[in-house]
Design an enzyme around this catalytic site. Structure first.
Site, PDB file in Angstrom:
ATOM      1  N   LYS A  91      -3.159  -2.675  -1.845  1.00 50.39           N
ATOM      2  CA  LYS A  91      -2.231  -3.739  -1.430  1.00 50.39           C
ATOM      3  C   LYS A  91      -2.642  -5.018  -2.140  1.00 50.39           C
ATOM      4  CE  LYS A  91      -0.880  -6.555   2.446  1.00 50.39           C
ATOM      5  NZ  LYS A  91      -0.839  -6.655   3.924  1.00 50.39           N
ATOM      6  N   LYS A 106       1.299  -1.173  -2.402  1.00 45.52           N
ATOM      7  CA  LYS A 106       2.178  -2.247  -1.907  1.00 45.52           C
ATOM      8  C   LYS A 106       1.867  -3.548  -2.641  1.00 45.52           C
ATOM      9  CE  LYS A 106       2.803  -5.082   2.136  1.00 45.52           C
ATOM     10  NZ  LYS A 106       2.218  -5.401   3.439  1.00 45.52           N
TER      11      LYS A 106
END
Ligand code: PB1
Length: 336
Positions: free
Chosen positions: A203, A256
């Site tokens: 992420k 992400k």
């Protein structure tokens, strides 16, 4: 005949027909099982709130959620990802209301299990929406992130969501070692084999989270998250973080944001092909497509479908997307 293409250079013969084209595009189909819907749950039970920065996405009070979800479940929805947005509960340094008995996520899980027995319920696990400083972990007296205290707190939060009935806990905090702490906590609670850990393994500190922070009212009060979310330029840290989370017991992995990180999706799938890989089409990606279509840049459906196909082609098995309800309708229309 000398200036004609060689037989092997004639490609049109391989995809002139829609069925041939489908054969040329393996592992790119988006089915209902390929989608997970993020949901914002507020503590005003009878309200539905529009989110100006995310047209078409709403915050739901618990008493309004079933009416919204029923048609989406009827259209084939298989899984949701819950984000609590406590607008009336106090925020403090420990994120006490992240998992208190009155917090929206803890209250809504048993209801969702009752209303929709087959729906997979994942809970985002993070402190940013519940702390008065707005960071994803705990801050020490000198203003620094206290990683050890953070992973202990986040593990407790995850276990409490699991005890409330979550099928999946998904820590988005990015603290070092939180996967191992959560797995130990689940095991000690007797839930280690019954609750799945979906790690936001890779992420990044992206500019694409703005609409979400508006939706979840979770922006950091001071500073930013670059000290614990990955630098956008580091494929190496993404590989090391993902390997670490695999070694600590993650059941499933995530990259992400999505579109700007398809190389990381491919890298992660190639390194860990045995793990289900999620990709999160984040709020900024959602709003970009919505506003571009509204301004006539392109038609929304083909653009969204092309983006989701590219995420599947890059190796993502499941796409977390705010477009899920609309895509499920498009899938149904295509089948009729
Ligand atoms: O849709 C999105 O933008 C998702 C944002 C994401 C939710 N997991 C986080 C990004 C951020 O605000 O830093 C929230 C972090 N816990």
């Amino acid at each position: 005949m000398e200036n004609r293409p060689a037989a092997k250079h004639i490609l049109h013969s391989g995809y002139f027909h829609p069925v041939l084209r489908s054969w040329q595009c393996p592992n790119t189909t988006v089915r209902a099982e390929s989608l997970m819907l993020p949901l914002f749950i507020i503590d005003s039970d009878d309200e539905v709130q529009e989110i100006p920065s995310m047209p078409g996405v709403f915050r739901f009070g618990i008493n309004k959620l079933k009416a919204f979800l029923q048609p989406v479940v009827d259209d084939g929805l298989k899984s949701v990802l819950l984000f609590g947005v406590p607008q009336n509960l106090p925020k403090d340094g420990q994120g006490t209301n992240a998992d208190s008995s009155v917090t929206p996520v803890i209250r809504v899980i048993p209801k969702l299990r009752d209303w929709f027995p087959n729906l997979v319920i994942a809970c985002d696990v993070c402190l940013c929406a519940y702390t008065d400083h707005g960071h994803c972990g705990l801050i020490d007296s000198e203003g620094f992130l206290d990683n050890q205290a953070s992973i202990e707190r986040i593990a407790r939060q995850a276990v409490n969501y699991a005890k409330a009935g979550a099928h999946i806990v998904a820590p988005s905090d990015m603290m070092d070692g939180r996967i191992g702490a959560i797995k130990r906590g689940l095991t000690e609670a007797g839930l280690g084999s019954r609750v799945s850990v979906l790690s936001y393994a890779a992420k990044f500190a992206s500019a694409m989270y703005g609409p979400f922070r508006d939706a979840a009212q979770s922006a950091p009060g001071k500073g930013d998250r670059r000290g614990y979310q990955l630098p956008p330029g580091s494929a190496g840290l993404a590989a090391r973080a993902t390997l670490r989370d695999v070694e600590e017991g993650a059941d499933m992995l995530m990259v992400k944001p999505g579109l700007s990180y398809l190389d990381i999706v491919r890298q992660t799938k190639d390194k860990h092909p045995e793990y289900p890989l999620f990709i999160y089409q984040v709020s900024g990606e959602y709003s970009m497509l919505i506003h571009a279509a509204k301004n006539g840049v392109f038609q929304l459906q083909p653009a969204v479908e092309e983006v989701l196909l590219s995420m599947r082609r890059a190796g993502a098995d499941v796409i977390i997307s705010y477009f899920t309800p609309q895509v499920l309708k498009w899938i149904k229309e295509a089948q009729n």
